[in-house]
Design an enzyme around this catalytic site. Structure first.
Site, mmCIF file in Angstrom:
data_model
loop_
_atom_site.group_PDB
_atom_site.id
_atom_site.type_symbol
_atom_site.label_atom_id
_atom_site.label_comp_id
_atom_site.label_asym_id
_atom_site.label_seq_id
_atom_site.Cartn_x
_atom_site.Cartn_y
_atom_site.Cartn_z
ATOM 1 N N HIS A 134 -41.346 30.844 66.201
ATOM 2 C CA HIS A 134 -41.721 30.946 64.791
ATOM 3 C C HIS A 134 -41.388 32.291 64.150
ATOM 4 O O HIS A 134 -41.754 32.537 62.998
ATOM 5 C CB HIS A 134 -43.223 30.671 64.636
ATOM 6 C CG HIS A 134 -43.633 29.344 65.187
ATOM 7 N ND1 HIS A 134 -44.047 29.168 66.478
ATOM 8 C CD2 HIS A 134 -43.654 28.108 64.606
ATOM 9 C CE1 HIS A 134 -44.326 27.906 66.691
ATOM 10 N NE2 HIS A 134 -44.089 27.228 65.584
ATOM 11 N N ARG B 254 -39.889 30.274 57.966
ATOM 12 C CA ARG B 254 -40.930 29.547 57.216
ATOM 13 C C ARG B 254 -41.562 30.372 56.106
ATOM 14 O O ARG B 254 -42.720 30.165 55.735
ATOM 15 C CB ARG B 254 -42.059 29.071 58.139
ATOM 16 C CG ARG B 254 -41.655 27.929 59.016
ATOM 17 C CD ARG B 254 -42.784 27.579 59.960
ATOM 18 N NE ARG B 254 -42.360 26.492 60.823
ATOM 19 C CZ ARG B 254 -42.871 25.271 60.777
ATOM 20 N NH1 ARG B 254 -43.830 24.972 59.949
ATOM 21 N NH2 ARG B 254 -42.421 24.349 61.587
ATOM 22 N N GLY C 239 -57.461 41.374 55.268
ATOM 23 C CA GLY C 239 -57.620 40.187 54.429
ATOM 24 C C GLY C 239 -58.795 40.309 53.492
ATOM 25 O O GLY C 239 -59.375 41.377 53.341
ATOM 26 N N THR C 240 -59.126 39.178 52.879
ATOM 27 C CA THR C 240 -60.301 39.147 52.005
ATOM 28 C C THR C 240 -61.351 38.243 52.637
ATOM 29 O O THR C 240 -61.045 37.422 53.507
ATOM 30 C CB THR C 240 -59.948 38.615 50.601
ATOM 31 O OG1 THR C 240 -59.353 37.333 50.739
ATOM 32 C CG2 THR C 240 -59.014 39.557 49.868
ATOM 33 N N GLU D 127 -64.373 34.617 56.550
ATOM 34 C CA GLU D 127 -62.929 34.487 56.328
ATOM 35 C C GLU D 127 -62.455 33.373 57.254
ATOM 36 O O GLU D 127 -63.284 32.567 57.671
ATOM 37 C CB GLU D 127 -62.210 35.832 56.520
ATOM 38 C CG GLU D 127 -62.550 36.599 57.779
ATOM 39 C CD GLU D 127 -61.774 36.146 58.982
ATOM 40 O OE1 GLU D 127 -62.355 35.352 59.763
ATOM 41 O OE2 GLU D 127 -60.648 36.606 59.199
ATOM 42 N N MET D 128 -61.154 33.298 57.581
ATOM 43 C CA MET D 128 -60.716 32.111 58.304
ATOM 44 C C MET D 128 -59.755 32.369 59.477
ATOM 45 O O MET D 128 -59.150 31.421 59.982
ATOM 46 C CB MET D 128 -60.067 31.124 57.310
ATOM 47 C CG MET D 128 -61.001 30.755 56.173
ATOM 48 S SD MET D 128 -60.358 29.475 55.091
ATOM 49 C CE MET D 128 -60.715 28.017 56.042
ATOM 50 N N GLU D 129 -59.598 33.620 59.891
ATOM 51 C CA GLU D 129 -58.557 33.910 60.877
ATOM 52 C C GLU D 129 -58.967 34.735 62.093
ATOM 53 O O GLU D 129 -58.394 34.573 63.182
ATOM 54 C CB GLU D 129 -57.377 34.640 60.206
ATOM 55 C CG GLU D 129 -56.539 33.805 59.251
ATOM 56 C CD GLU D 129 -57.161 33.681 57.871
ATOM 57 O OE1 GLU D 129 -58.054 34.503 57.530
ATOM 58 O OE2 GLU D 129 -56.782 32.755 57.122
ATOM 59 N N SER E 4 -63.968 39.709 48.459
ATOM 60 C CA SER E 4 -63.396 39.204 47.203
ATOM 61 C C SER E 4 -64.371 38.337 46.422
ATOM 62 O O SER E 4 -64.188 38.103 45.233
ATOM 63 C CB SER E 4 -62.125 38.406 47.495
ATOM 64 O OG SER E 4 -62.427 37.317 48.332
ATOM 65 N N ASP E 5 -65.403 37.812 47.105
ATOM 66 C CA ASP E 5 -66.379 36.943 46.432
ATOM 67 C C ASP E 5 -67.662 36.958 47.242
ATOM 68 O O ASP E 5 -67.697 37.516 48.337
ATOM 69 C CB ASP E 5 -65.824 35.507 46.314
ATOM 70 C CG ASP E 5 -65.351 34.950 47.637
ATOM 71 O OD1 ASP E 5 -64.229 35.282 48.062
ATOM 72 O OD2 ASP E 5 -66.115 34.225 48.279
HETATM 73 N N1 HPA Z 1 -64.409 31.523 52.452
HETATM 74 C C1 HPA Z 1 -63.478 31.561 53.393
HETATM 75 N N2 HPA Z 1 -62.516 32.469 53.405
HETATM 76 C C2 HPA Z 1 -62.500 33.378 52.412
HETATM 77 C C3 HPA Z 1 -63.447 33.390 51.412
HETATM 78 C C4 HPA Z 1 -64.456 32.419 51.434
HETATM 79 O O1 HPA Z 1 -65.345 32.382 50.563
HETATM 80 N N3 HPA Z 1 -63.165 34.409 50.559
HETATM 81 C C5 HPA Z 1 -62.059 35.005 51.052
HETATM 82 N N4 HPA Z 1 -61.662 34.391 52.183
#
Ligand code: HPA
Length: 235
Positions: free
Chosen positions: A4, A42, A89-90, A180-182, A204-205
């Site tokens: 990849h 990719r 990341g955020t 987050e997700m990673e 970020s939120d």
């Molecule tokens: N959820 C999952 N991943 C994220 C979020 C969230 O609210 N904000 C930034 N990455």
């Protein structure tokens, strides 16, 4: 060779990994010197160059989610001699004292992902952690930059649009700083391959209060704080 990532790509010992390919491009163009695009398979852009103080560094996107960072971090560690991967990341905040715009240095990642099933731990649960030497270095460098950071555990969710809108409260009650997700996939690969990983996040939120979202300028400034801190991790 790698499936990849461009087989001719050369990477520095330390790779910064934002999720977004255009963020990798932005960091290369604004913070690196003598940099080169080394892979774009990719659309996952990767650059190798130097920091402005002459240290070698690469920046490559991970894509979104544990499976995606699982693939790219595995290949970087296993086939390109990379020693340190620092995800940047955020995240969403789960705690009132973690404000939008703040920076988090992660210590560990809990998850609802199945990624650790590959080890068949017979009901045992792995606790994927950031490398302590990277945590310490990032923390000390954050003080030198005058940044006020949070250091603690995060949750890597497999689901962004969760059916159960209250699910986050379980992790919030346990003191998890944000979502987050990673990171969970990255930390597991580092453990499996005896390499080092860390995650630095900008909030970020938030799930914890009704704080307003950042203006574009505030958002950019808080991202820049994270980028500057991440760049001090070059060796
Ligand atoms: N959820 C999952 N991943 C994220 C979020 C969230 O609210 N904000 C930034 N990455």
């Amino acid at each position: 060779m790698s499936t990849h990532i461009d087989n001719n790509a050369k990477f520095a010992k330390t790779v910064l990994m934002p999720g977004d390919p255009l963020r990798a491009k932005y960091i290369a163009e604004n913070y690196l010197v003598d940099y080169k695009l080394v892979t774009s398979v990719r659309g996952i852009l990767g650059y190798t160059g130097k920091t402005k103080d002459g240290k070698e560094i690469s920046v490559m996107a991970s894509g979104m989610g544990v499976p995606s960072i699982g693939i790219y971090s595995y290949e970087l560690f296993n086939e390109y001699g990379v020693e340190n991967i620092i995800r940047i990341g955020t995240c969403g905040s789960y705690q009132k004292e973690v404000h939008v715009g703040d920076v988090i240095i992660t210590t560990s990642a809990s998850s609802n992902s199945n990624y650790a099933r590959q080890f068949d731990l017979k009901g045992g649960v792995l606790a994927p952690c950031s490398d302590f030497s990277l945590i310490l270095k990032a923390y000390e460098n954050s003080k030198k930059l005058g940044l006020n950071v949070h250091v603690g555990p995060i949750f890597s969710s497999d689901i962004f649009y969760d059916e159960d809108k209250e699910y986050y409260k379980k992790w919030q009650r346990l003191g998890i700083l944000g979502v987050e997700m990673e990171s969970y996939g990255l930390f597991i690969n580092a453990m499996k391959l005896h390499k080092k990983a860390l995650c630095i996040l900008t909030v970020s939120d938030t799930f914890a209060s009704d704080e307003r979202e950042l203006t574009q300028l505030e958002r950019q400034t808080s991202l820049e704080n994270m980028f500057k801190l991440a760049l001090t991790m070059a060796e």
